[in-house]
Design a protein around this motif. Structure first.
Motif, PDB file in Angstrom:
ATOM      1  N   VAL A 102       0.853  -1.195   0.000  1.00  0.00           N
ATOM      2  CA  VAL A 102       0.000   0.000   0.000  1.00  0.00           C
ATOM      3  C   VAL A 102       0.886   1.241   0.000  1.00  0.00           C
ATOM      4  CG1 VAL A 102      -1.765   1.286   1.240  1.00  0.00           C
ATOM      5  CG2 VAL A 102      -1.867  -1.203   1.157  1.00  0.00           C
ATOM      6  N   THR A 103       0.639   2.144  -0.925  1.00  0.00           N
ATOM      7  CA  THR A 103       1.465   3.349  -1.090  1.00  0.00           C
ATOM      8  C   THR A 103       0.607   4.605  -0.946  1.00  0.00           C
ATOM      9  OG1 THR A 103       1.097   3.368  -3.484  1.00  0.00           O
ATOM     10  CG2 THR A 103       2.998   2.113  -2.659  1.00  0.00           C
ATOM     11  N   LEU A 104       1.272   5.747  -0.845  1.00  0.00           N
ATOM     12  CA  LEU A 104       0.581   7.034  -0.859  1.00  0.00           C
ATOM     13  C   LEU A 104       0.338   7.463  -2.303  1.00  0.00           C
ATOM     14  CD1 LEU A 104       2.391   9.131   1.911  1.00  0.00           C
ATOM     15  CD2 LEU A 104       0.019   8.326   1.942  1.00  0.00           C
ATOM     16  N   PRO A 105      -0.876   7.878  -2.662  1.00  0.00           N
ATOM     17  CA  PRO A 105      -1.131   8.340  -4.026  1.00  0.00           C
ATOM     18  C   PRO A 105      -0.702   9.791  -4.201  1.00  0.00           C
ATOM     19  CG  PRO A 105      -3.139   8.468  -2.770  1.00  0.00           C
ATOM     20  CD  PRO A 105      -2.105   7.885  -1.843  1.00  0.00           C
ATOM     21  N   ASP A 106      -0.600  10.205  -5.446  1.00  0.00           N
ATOM     22  CA  ASP A 106      -0.303  11.604  -5.746  1.00  0.00           C
ATOM     23  C   ASP A 106      -1.580  12.435  -5.659  1.00  0.00           C
ATOM     24  OD1 ASP A 106       2.380  11.084  -6.240  1.00  0.00           O
ATOM     25  OD2 ASP A 106       1.999  10.604  -8.355  1.00  0.00           O
ATOM     26  N   ALA A 107      -1.441  13.673  -5.222  1.00  0.00           N
ATOM     27  CA  ALA A 107      -2.540  14.643  -5.204  1.00  0.00           C
ATOM     28  C   ALA A 107      -1.938  16.031  -5.332  1.00  0.00           C
ATOM     29  CB  ALA A 107      -3.360  14.525  -3.928  1.00  0.00           C
ATOM     30  N   SER A 108      -2.728  16.966  -5.834  1.00  0.00           N
ATOM     31  CA  SER A 108      -2.240  18.339  -5.976  1.00  0.00           C
ATOM     32  C   SER A 108      -3.405  19.315  -5.866  1.00  0.00           C
ATOM     33  CB  SER A 108      -1.524  18.532  -7.321  1.00  0.00           C
ATOM     34  OG  SER A 108      -2.446  18.429  -8.395  1.00  0.00           O
ATOM     35  N   ILE A 109      -3.083  20.550  -5.518  1.00  0.00           N
ATOM     36  CA  ILE A 109      -4.083  21.614  -5.396  1.00  0.00           C
ATOM     37  C   ILE A 109      -3.517  22.870  -6.049  1.00  0.00           C
ATOM     38  CG2 ILE A 109      -5.375  23.100  -3.816  1.00  0.00           C
ATOM     39  CD1 ILE A 109      -5.219  20.819  -1.765  1.00  0.00           C
ATOM     40  N   THR A 110      -4.300  23.488  -6.911  1.00  0.00           N
ATOM     41  CA  THR A 110      -3.951  24.783  -7.500  1.00  0.00           C
ATOM     42  C   THR A 110      -5.046  25.772  -7.133  1.00  0.00           C
ATOM     43  OG1 THR A 110      -2.851  23.676  -9.357  1.00  0.00           O
ATOM     44  CG2 THR A 110      -3.372  26.015  -9.611  1.00  0.00           C
ATOM     45  N   ALA A 111      -4.717  26.739  -6.276  1.00  0.00           N
ATOM     46  CA  ALA A 111      -5.729  27.652  -5.735  1.00  0.00           C
ATOM     47  C   ALA A 111      -5.161  29.065  -5.662  1.00  0.00           C
ATOM     48  CB  ALA A 111      -6.156  27.176  -4.343  1.00  0.00           C
ATOM     49  N   PRO A 112      -6.036  30.077  -5.504  1.00  0.00           N
ATOM     50  CA  PRO A 112      -5.535  31.452  -5.350  1.00  0.00           C
ATOM     51  C   PRO A 112      -4.638  31.568  -4.123  1.00  0.00           C
ATOM     52  CG  PRO A 112      -7.909  31.431  -5.729  1.00  0.00           C
ATOM     53  CD  PRO A 112      -7.508  30.018  -5.480  1.00  0.00           C
ATOM     54  N   VAL A 115      -7.561  35.287  -0.709  1.00  0.00           N
ATOM     55  CA  VAL A 115      -8.983  35.565  -0.897  1.00  0.00           C
ATOM     56  C   VAL A 115      -9.467  36.377   0.293  1.00  0.00           C
ATOM     57  CG1 VAL A 115      -9.461  33.495  -2.277  1.00  0.00           C
ATOM     58  CG2 VAL A 115      -9.637  33.395   0.216  1.00  0.00           C
ATOM     59  N   SER A 116     -10.686  36.887   0.189  1.00  0.00           N
ATOM     60  CA  SER A 116     -11.275  37.636   1.300  1.00  0.00           C
ATOM     61  C   SER A 116     -12.062  36.689   2.200  1.00  0.00           C
ATOM     62  CB  SER A 116     -12.214  38.730   0.770  1.00  0.00           C
ATOM     63  OG  SER A 116     -11.511  39.664  -0.022  1.00  0.00           O
ATOM     64  N   ALA A 117     -12.214  37.056   3.451  1.00  0.00           N
ATOM     65  CA  ALA A 117     -12.987  36.250   4.391  1.00  0.00           C
ATOM     66  C   ALA A 117     -14.399  36.050   3.859  1.00  0.00           C
ATOM     67  CB  ALA A 117     -13.020  36.921   5.753  1.00  0.00           C
ATOM     68  N   GLY A 118     -14.864  34.803   3.915  1.00  0.00           N
ATOM     69  CA  GLY A 118     -16.209  34.489   3.460  1.00  0.00           C
ATOM     70  C   GLY A 118     -16.376  34.407   1.964  1.00  0.00           C
ATOM     71  N   GLU A 119     -15.328  34.663   1.204  1.00  0.00           N
ATOM     72  CA  GLU A 119     -15.434  34.657  -0.250  1.00  0.00           C
ATOM     73  C   GLU A 119     -15.548  33.226  -0.775  1.00  0.00           C
ATOM     74  OE1 GLU A 119     -12.740  35.836  -4.197  1.00  0.00           O
ATOM     75  OE2 GLU A 119     -12.196  36.593  -2.216  1.00  0.00           O
ATOM     76  N   THR A 120     -16.397  33.028  -1.785  1.00  0.00           N
ATOM     77  CA  THR A 120     -16.476  31.749  -2.471  1.00  0.00           C
ATOM     78  C   THR A 120     -15.582  31.796  -3.704  1.00  0.00           C
ATOM     79  OG1 THR A 120     -18.743  31.375  -1.697  1.00  0.00           O
ATOM     80  CG2 THR A 120     -18.019  30.112  -3.603  1.00  0.00           C
ATOM     81  N   PHE A 121     -14.684  30.825  -3.818  1.00  0.00           N
ATOM     82  CA  PHE A 121     -13.702  30.849  -4.904  1.00  0.00           C
ATOM     83  C   PHE A 121     -13.556  29.455  -5.491  1.00  0.00           C
ATOM     84  CE2 PHE A 121     -11.522  29.869  -1.011  1.00  0.00           C
ATOM     85  CZ  PHE A 121     -10.594  28.909  -1.354  1.00  0.00           C
ATOM     86  N   SER A 122     -12.885  29.368  -6.643  1.00  0.00           N
ATOM     87  CA  SER A 122     -12.711  28.119  -7.359  1.00  0.00           C
ATOM     88  C   SER A 122     -11.260  27.669  -7.286  1.00  0.00           C
ATOM     89  CB  SER A 122     -13.141  28.295  -8.824  1.00  0.00           C
ATOM     90  OG  SER A 122     -12.997  27.097  -9.545  1.00  0.00           O
ATOM     91  N   LEU A 123     -11.039  26.348  -7.282  1.00  0.00           N
ATOM     92  CA  LEU A 123      -9.678  25.802  -7.288  1.00  0.00           C
ATOM     93  C   LEU A 123      -9.661  24.533  -8.111  1.00  0.00           C
ATOM     94  CD1 LEU A 123      -9.451  23.163  -5.130  1.00  0.00           C
ATOM     95  CD2 LEU A 123      -9.990  24.996  -3.543  1.00  0.00           C
ATOM     96  N   ASP A 124      -8.469  24.211  -8.637  1.00  0.00           N
ATOM     97  CA  ASP A 124      -8.266  22.971  -9.382  1.00  0.00           C
ATOM     98  C   ASP A 124      -7.533  21.970  -8.502  1.00  0.00           C
ATOM     99  OD1 ASP A 124      -9.432  23.852 -11.827  1.00  0.00           O
ATOM    100  OD2 ASP A 124      -7.614  25.012 -12.228  1.00  0.00           O
ATOM    101  N   TRP A 125      -7.687  20.682  -8.798  1.00  0.00           N
ATOM    102  CA  TRP A 125      -7.100  19.647  -7.951  1.00  0.00           C
ATOM    103  C   TRP A 125      -6.902  18.361  -8.746  1.00  0.00           C
ATOM    104  CZ3 TRP A 125      -9.934  15.160  -7.648  1.00  0.00           C
ATOM    105  CH2 TRP A 125     -11.261  15.259  -8.118  1.00  0.00           C
ATOM    106  N   THR A 126      -6.017  17.510  -8.261  1.00  0.00           N
ATOM    107  CA  THR A 126      -5.918  16.125  -8.711  1.00  0.00           C
ATOM    108  C   THR A 126      -5.820  15.255  -7.473  1.00  0.00           C
ATOM    109  OG1 THR A 126      -3.494  16.142  -8.838  1.00  0.00           O
ATOM    110  CG2 THR A 126      -4.710  16.796 -10.833  1.00  0.00           C
ATOM    111  N   GLY A 127      -6.254  14.007  -7.575  1.00  0.00           N
ATOM    112  CA  GLY A 127      -6.198  13.112  -6.431  1.00  0.00           C
ATOM    113  C   GLY A 127      -6.808  11.771  -6.753  1.00  0.00           C
TER     114      GLY A 127
END
Length: 626
Positions: A102-112, A115-127
């Motif tokens: 059993v190994t650890l898989p790759d994952a990534s996050i691309t985000a701003p 941001v401002s408090a309470g702001e809704t924003f979009s991000l990209d990811w792999t996992g």
């Protein structure tokens, strides 16, 4: 002898024991943490057998397991990386095994980065998208924070995720979490936010307050009242900023309790902007004729700070209410009908909270002649080429209830079909908005027919395709707000019909929405049609809304009454004037029976249309307007 030998050999072959069948398993020998591993097997009897993942030495407790109900079967890899063994257990014994890494898989996050408090924003990811994997916020270089925003990656179909930033400014990480293991993180700075509010410094008690703002406009941000320098007040008027148009303006309703308040902007449960406002005493005066004849209608004028929901009542000398009318804040008068019983009466102006603001007396005289009755009918609405009708249809879950043998929504479809085919002239401007028919537990509202010339056949097809959805909610306020765009291109009169069987359940403010439509300076009539409503308090609210919208409230208990109510709502009112003097005696709507003194009258309706009528004492006169 040779025969006997063959026979003995046959007997020996028949009684020889069958060879034992092996247990075998087939599966990948490597997987990432929490991955579903597909296992195939062969076994003499699989009922009650178990697949297990154990430590590499095969000893100790099982770390995950699955019963052999299906072949192949899926078993989850442990969350900790390392060496394990996959075993097949039958009758309490290990019958087959395979090594598992059993190994650890790759994952990534691309985000701003910020941001401002309470702001809704979009991000990209792999996992790996294992079961319940999610994206959320964590302490910088630390553990995930409970109660912050999150998104399950399995719901995203590989697309971008949407997160809402924490309410508190600070340094955070966005993390990809599988089970309790953080597979990836990306730092993010959450900055503080503030809002600026502009509103009058004082308002009359119960009055409307127009508020403009500059703020983050995050999801669920709202403007409401608070104690002076204190917290928001429960039960106070509020407005979700996401409901605003391009002008960023909200209309709130002030308390009727005098005092010092603040108007506040609330985001993520925090007050990020405020401005002070004082609620001061209102003043009202009313005027009416000193004497009126029984059965006639008469005007009552008012001056001062009248508000939506206020009403003028007429009481007999014994205190009983003879009649009443809600005021239209955009008008300075209401019309009341004198009762049939002569005597002394009192007019009383009441706020929506029941506070008396003004009163005056008047005398009802016997009618000058024995009364007769008038029934005006109109089969087609008197609408010009620049006029339009907008319909808002409630298809929420309650419309699935039955009236007799039919569901309410089926009756509504039938009566609306008749309306577009028999009452509204073809080519008249028409728009249809529906809510409750698309998503359960939702406040969604959809423009099903954009504004255009009415095509009865096309409208019939759309209406017949609408069905109510169980558990769908009732966004009356939001639907009425959207009328501002639905009917924006109408040059003439706008008639809005809201057909509903219940109250607002989506935190909207229909009263403010109606006032917003009137504030545009449009020639608009907002009519509320209540279907199968047995709540008198709710009907009072609907009457107040309709009065403030320059329209009427129409109640219907069954299909026949609903058809009549819709016809009344779209055909509009008429005036009845004394033929000799030209003085307006009363107003009415097609389908109503009016009791009036006998005599010669003129009916006026639509674009200066007129028709003469003679009312005979003791008789009912029927007139059809063409």
């Amino acid at each position: 002898m040779r025969f006997l030998t063959g026979l003995c050999a046959l007997i020996l072959l028949t009684i020889s024991p069958a060879p034992a069948q092996d247990w075998q398993i087939s599966a990948p020998t490597e997987a990432h943490i929490r991955q579903g591993i597909e296992v195939e097997w062969t076994a003499p009897e699989a009922r009650g057998d178990i697949l297990e993942v154990r430590p590499a030495d095969g000893e100790g407790r099982r770390l995950s397991y699955a019963y052999t109900h299906n072949n192949p079967q899926v078993i989850m890899a442990p969350e900790a990386p390392g060496e394990y063994v996959l075993v097949y257990v039958s009758g309490g014994e290990v019958r087959a095994s395979l090594p598992l890494t059993v190994t650890l898989p790759d994952a990534s996050i691309t985000a701003p980065a910020a941001v401002s408090a309470g702001e809704t924003f979009s991000l990209d990811w792999t996992g790996p998208v294992s079961r319940s994997d999610n994206l959320t916020f964590a302490v910088r270089d630390g553990s995930p924070i409970r109660g912050t925003g999150y998104a399950y990656v399995g719901n995203l179909d590989g697309g971008p995720a949407s997160l809402r930033a924490p309410a508190d400014a600070g340094s955070y990480d966005i993390v990809y979490v599988s089970g309790s293991t953080v597979l990836a993180r990306s730092p993010i700075e959450v900055g503080g936010i503030e809002a600026i509010l502009t509103a009058p410094s004082e308002v009359f008690q119960g009055g409307p307050v127009r508020v403009s703002w500059v703020g983050p406009e995050n999801s669920q941000d709202r403007i409401t009242f608070a104690a002076r320098d204190g917290e928001p007040l429960g039960g106070a008027s509020y407005y979700y900023v996401g409901n605003a148009g391009a002008d960023d303006t909200a209309i709130l309703t002030a308390s009727e309790t005098l005092g010092a308040y603040d108007i506040v902007y609330v985001s993520s449960g925090r007050v990020i902007g405020r401005t002070s406002i004082d609620v001061v005493a209102a003043h009202i005066a009313i005027d009416a004729p000193a004497e009126v004849a029984a059965y006639t209608q008469f005007p009552v004028t008012w001056a001062g700070t009248g508000n939506q929901g206020d009403l003028i009542e007429m009481h007999a000398s014994d205190g009983s209410r003879a009649t009443f009318s809600y005021i239209d804040p955009n008008s300075d008068s209401v019309t009341l009908g004198a009762p049939e019983t002569p005597g002394d009466y009192t007019l009383i102006y009441l706020t929506r909270a029941g506070r008396e603001m003004a009163r005056r007396t008047l005398i009802v005289l016997p009618p000058p002649a024995e009364p007769g009755q008038l029934l005006v009918e109109q089969t087609r609405a008197a609408l010009g080429p620049d006029d339009a009708v907008g319909v808002i249809l409630d298809a929420s879950g309650s419309m699935l209830q039955r009236v007799g043998d039919e569901r309410r929504i089926a009756i509504a479809r039938e009566t609306l079909t008749s309306l577009v085919n028999d009452t509204i002239p073809a080519r008249t401007g028409f728009a249809l908005r529906v809510f409750g028919h698309r998503e359960a537990d939702s406040c969604r509202t959809d423009l099903e027919m954009p504004l255009g010339p009415l095509d009865p056949a096309a409208a019939t097809g759309v209406i017949r395709g609408v069905d109510a959805m169980n558990l769908a909610r009732t966004p009356l306020g939001r639907s009425i707000e959207m009328t501002a765009s639905d009917l924006a291109d109408v040059a003439g009169t706008r008639i809005l019909i809201v057909l509903t069987d219940g109250e607002e359940t989506c935190d909207g403010d229909a009263a403010a929405a109606i006032q917003g439509l009137r504030d545009r300076g449009w020639d608009i009539r907002v009519n509320i049609v209540g279907f199968a409503i047995d709540d008198t308090d709710l009907e009072a609210v609907f009457r107040a809304w309709a009065a403030s919208g320059g329209g009427g409230y129409f109640s219907a208990a069954d299909g026949t009454q609903l058809a009549a109510a819709l016809t009344q709502a779209v055909t509009g009112a008429f005036e009845l004037a004394d033929s000799a003097t030209g003085e307006v005696i009363t107003t009415g709507r097609p389908g109503e029976i009016l009791t009036i003194p006998a005599g010669a009258y003129t009916i006026r309706w639509g674009n200066d249309a007129e028709q003469s009528v003679e009312i005979t004492a003791g008789d009912i006169t029927r007139i059809t307007l063409e």
